[in-house]
Design a protein around this motif. Structure first.
Motif, PDB file in Angstrom:
ATOM      1  N   SER A 163      -9.656 -27.166  -1.320  1.00  0.00           N
ATOM      2  CA  SER A 163     -10.719 -26.873  -0.165  1.00  0.00           C
ATOM      3  C   SER A 163     -11.635 -25.443  -0.635  1.00  0.00           C
ATOM      4  N   GLY A 164     -10.926 -24.839  -1.242  1.00  0.00           N
ATOM      5  CA  GLY A 164     -11.522 -23.301  -1.241  1.00  0.00           C
ATOM      6  C   GLY A 164     -11.269 -22.239  -0.306  1.00  0.00           C
ATOM      7  N   ALA A 165     -10.135 -22.656   0.657  1.00  0.00           N
ATOM      8  CA  ALA A 165      -9.695 -21.853   1.608  1.00  0.00           C
ATOM      9  C   ALA A 165      -8.971 -20.770   0.988  1.00  0.00           C
ATOM     10  N   ASP A 166      -9.012 -19.679   1.429  1.00  0.00           N
ATOM     11  CA  ASP A 166      -8.227 -18.278   1.024  1.00  0.00           C
ATOM     12  C   ASP A 166      -6.658 -18.752   1.242  1.00  0.00           C
ATOM     13  N   ALA A 167      -6.493 -19.316   2.437  1.00  0.00           N
ATOM     14  CA  ALA A 167      -5.017 -19.545   2.913  1.00  0.00           C
ATOM     15  C   ALA A 167      -5.125 -20.848   3.637  1.00  0.00           C
ATOM     16  N   LEU A 168      -3.910 -21.618   3.600  1.00  0.00           N
ATOM     17  CA  LEU A 168      -3.581 -22.942   4.540  1.00  0.00           C
ATOM     18  C   LEU A 168      -2.707 -22.514   5.596  1.00  0.00           C
ATOM     19  N   ILE A 169      -3.002 -23.002   6.777  1.00  0.00           N
ATOM     20  CA  ILE A 169      -1.907 -23.047   7.553  1.00  0.00           C
ATOM     21  C   ILE A 169      -1.427 -24.355   7.869  1.00  0.00           C
ATOM     22  N   VAL A 170      -0.118 -24.563   7.347  1.00  0.00           N
ATOM     23  CA  VAL A 170       0.330 -25.817   7.438  1.00  0.00           C
ATOM     24  C   VAL A 170       1.140 -25.859   8.629  1.00  0.00           C
TER      25      VAL A 170
ATOM     26  N   ARG B  38     -10.625 -14.685   3.556  1.00  0.00           N
ATOM     27  CA  ARG B  38     -11.726 -14.832   4.623  1.00  0.00           C
ATOM     28  C   ARG B  38     -11.567 -16.070   5.365  1.00  0.00           C
ATOM     29  N   SER B  39     -11.036 -16.903   4.934  1.00  0.00           N
ATOM     30  CA  SER B  39     -10.848 -18.504   5.566  1.00  0.00           C
ATOM     31  C   SER B  39      -9.274 -18.661   5.738  1.00  0.00           C
ATOM     32  N   LEU B  40      -9.060 -19.213   6.700  1.00  0.00           N
ATOM     33  CA  LEU B  40      -7.538 -19.912   6.834  1.00  0.00           C
ATOM     34  C   LEU B  40      -7.805 -21.417   7.442  1.00  0.00           C
ATOM     35  N   LEU B  41      -7.731 -22.285   6.706  1.00  0.00           N
ATOM     36  CA  LEU B  41      -7.607 -23.732   7.114  1.00  0.00           C
ATOM     37  C   LEU B  41      -6.226 -24.382   7.580  1.00  0.00           C
ATOM     38  N   PHE B  42      -6.430 -24.750   8.877  1.00  0.00           N
ATOM     39  CA  PHE B  42      -5.164 -25.631   9.734  1.00  0.00           C
ATOM     40  C   PHE B  42      -5.285 -26.984   8.808  1.00  0.00           C
ATOM     41  N   VAL B  43      -3.826 -27.357   8.507  1.00  0.00           N
ATOM     42  CA  VAL B  43      -3.550 -28.632   7.951  1.00  0.00           C
ATOM     43  C   VAL B  43      -2.376 -29.237   8.675  1.00  0.00           C
ATOM     44  N   PRO B  44      -2.411 -30.646   9.164  1.00  0.00           N
ATOM     45  CA  PRO B  44      -1.273 -30.988   9.776  1.00  0.00           C
ATOM     46  C   PRO B  44      -0.014 -30.972   8.870  1.00  0.00           C
TER      47      PRO B  44
ATOM     48  N   HIS C 103     -11.517 -27.683   9.488  1.00  0.00           N
ATOM     49  CA  HIS C 103     -11.917 -28.905   8.794  1.00  0.00           C
ATOM     50  C   HIS C 103     -12.290 -28.298   7.263  1.00  0.00           C
ATOM     51  N   PRO C 104     -12.126 -28.895   6.077  1.00  0.00           N
ATOM     52  CA  PRO C 104     -12.329 -28.333   5.072  1.00  0.00           C
ATOM     53  C   PRO C 104     -13.926 -28.154   4.908  1.00  0.00           C
ATOM     54  N   ALA C 105     -14.772 -28.848   5.493  1.00  0.00           N
ATOM     55  CA  ALA C 105     -16.120 -28.776   5.435  1.00  0.00           C
ATOM     56  C   ALA C 105     -16.737 -27.292   5.907  1.00  0.00           C
ATOM     57  N   GLN C 106     -15.852 -26.797   6.823  1.00  0.00           N
ATOM     58  CA  GLN C 106     -16.090 -25.318   7.468  1.00  0.00           C
ATOM     59  C   GLN C 106     -15.856 -24.330   6.333  1.00  0.00           C
ATOM     60  N   VAL C 107     -15.043 -24.652   5.376  1.00  0.00           N
ATOM     61  CA  VAL C 107     -14.660 -23.557   4.303  1.00  0.00           C
ATOM     62  C   VAL C 107     -15.662 -22.844   3.476  1.00  0.00           C
ATOM     63  N   PRO C 108     -16.631 -23.491   3.000  1.00  0.00           N
ATOM     64  CA  PRO C 108     -17.709 -22.906   2.267  1.00  0.00           C
ATOM     65  C   PRO C 108     -18.412 -21.943   3.322  1.00  0.00           C
ATOM     66  N   VAL C 109     -18.740 -22.153   4.399  1.00  0.00           N
ATOM     67  CA  VAL C 109     -19.629 -21.458   5.482  1.00  0.00           C
ATOM     68  C   VAL C 109     -18.881 -20.293   5.778  1.00  0.00           C
ATOM     69  N   ILE C 110     -17.503 -20.338   5.823  1.00  0.00           N
ATOM     70  CA  ILE C 110     -16.832 -19.090   6.362  1.00  0.00           C
ATOM     71  C   ILE C 110     -16.736 -18.390   5.215  1.00  0.00           C
TER      72      ILE C 110
END
Length: 293
Positions: free
Chosen positions: A21-28, A2-8, A228-235
């Motif tokens: 963060s609760g994201a289903d996936a991280l995009i490094v 559901r959620s894919l969080l970009f991380v540097p 941003h991690p704060a967007q993950v719960p909403v998504i």
């Protein structure tokens, strides 16, 4: 997903924090968020993170956004990170199925070299970052069995078009980007892969994010990327089917299962046919993936 969080990819602190963060996936990210002079350091940091996280077992899926195929940096990125067994590679500035096939071949070489399961590494393509890419959205079907999804981006596209901005004064996307979004959805359906909505860049505007998520889910997107991690719960909340949606989808599938020869059924006063059954089955599949069915 559901959620894919970009991380540097050059910040181990942010990478470790993103795991919670609760994201289903991280995009490094090895591309846009990493300066040219920091690419080598980012590769090393990302490789160590992948190695350490894989050893820990459970957690979000880990994708790596490499630098685009025209940069001359892709091979160095893959050489550094593939040994860490990422779940997938995100291909930026993809210009059609031929680019996915090209990346798939590069991945296959590294899987063999590092004794990884053949075909295990998936590909997520960012398909609208150039005008050329938009015109190629119908070419992804059959490009590679590794392709798991298509997503789109309006920031790089606006630069390619020479636009002043990609949004209208009311915050909605301007017409060229609405077109790119719609064609991504159609291209993903044609390729039989997941359609993933682009990022919402104003991470402080929760209401705006929620509205964009609602519209994306309504139209057929199954997930959204976050910056941003704060967007993950909403998504996660919006892309998880509600109890009401699950109940209705289950009722539709049960009704058709009990009447296998029926083309049309009346359910709660509404006439429903086979396309409604397909939609219901997809809702239940998403609910199972989210652990709510």
């Amino acid at each position: 997903m559901r959620s894919l969080l970009f991380v540097p990819g050059d910040s181990r602190r942010k990478l470790d924090k993103a795991l919670a963060s609760g994201a289903d996936a991280l995009i490094v990210d090895l591309e846009d968020s990493v300066a040219l002079g920091a690419k080598a350091e980012a590769r090393a940091t990302t490789a160590a993170f992948l190695r350490d996280t894989a050893a820990g077992g459970a957690g979000p899926r880990l994708f790596v956004r490499v630098n685009g195929l025209t940069t001359g940096l892709t091979d160095d990125d893959l050489d550094a990170v593939m040994i860490g067994r990422p779940h997938g590679i995100v291909l930026p500035k993809a210009n059609g199925g031929v680019d996915v096939s090209h990346l798939a071949a590069k991945i296959a070489v590294r899987e063999a070299e590092f004794v990884l399961p053949d075909g295990a590494t998936r590909i997520l393509a960012i398909a609208t970052e150039t005008a050329k890419g938009v015109f190629a959205l119908g070419t992804y079907a059959g490009a590679s069995h590794r392709l798991v999804g298509l997503t789109w981006g309006g920031e790089d596209l606006s630069a390619d078009l020479g636009a002043e901005t990609n949004r209208n004064p009311d915050g909605t996307y301007a017409d060229p980007y609405r077109l790119a979004r719609s064609l991504t959805l159609l291209g993903a359906a044609a390729a039989e892969v997941e359609a993933i909505d682009s990022v919402f860049t104003n991470f402080r505007d929760e209401a705006g994010l929620a509205a964009e998520c609602e519209a994306a889910r309504r139209d057929g997107f199954t997930a959204k990327m976050a910056i941003h991690p704060a967007q993950v719960p909403v998504i996660n909340t919006i892309f998880t089917p509600s109890p009401e949606a699950v109940a209705r989808a289950r009722a539709i599938t049960v009704a058709f299962a009990e009447n296998p020869d029926a083309g049309v059924l009346s359910i709660d006063g509404e006439m429903l046919d086979r396309p409604h059954l397909t939609r219901a089955e997809r809702v239940l599949a998403r609910a199972r993936a989210a652990g709510v069915a």
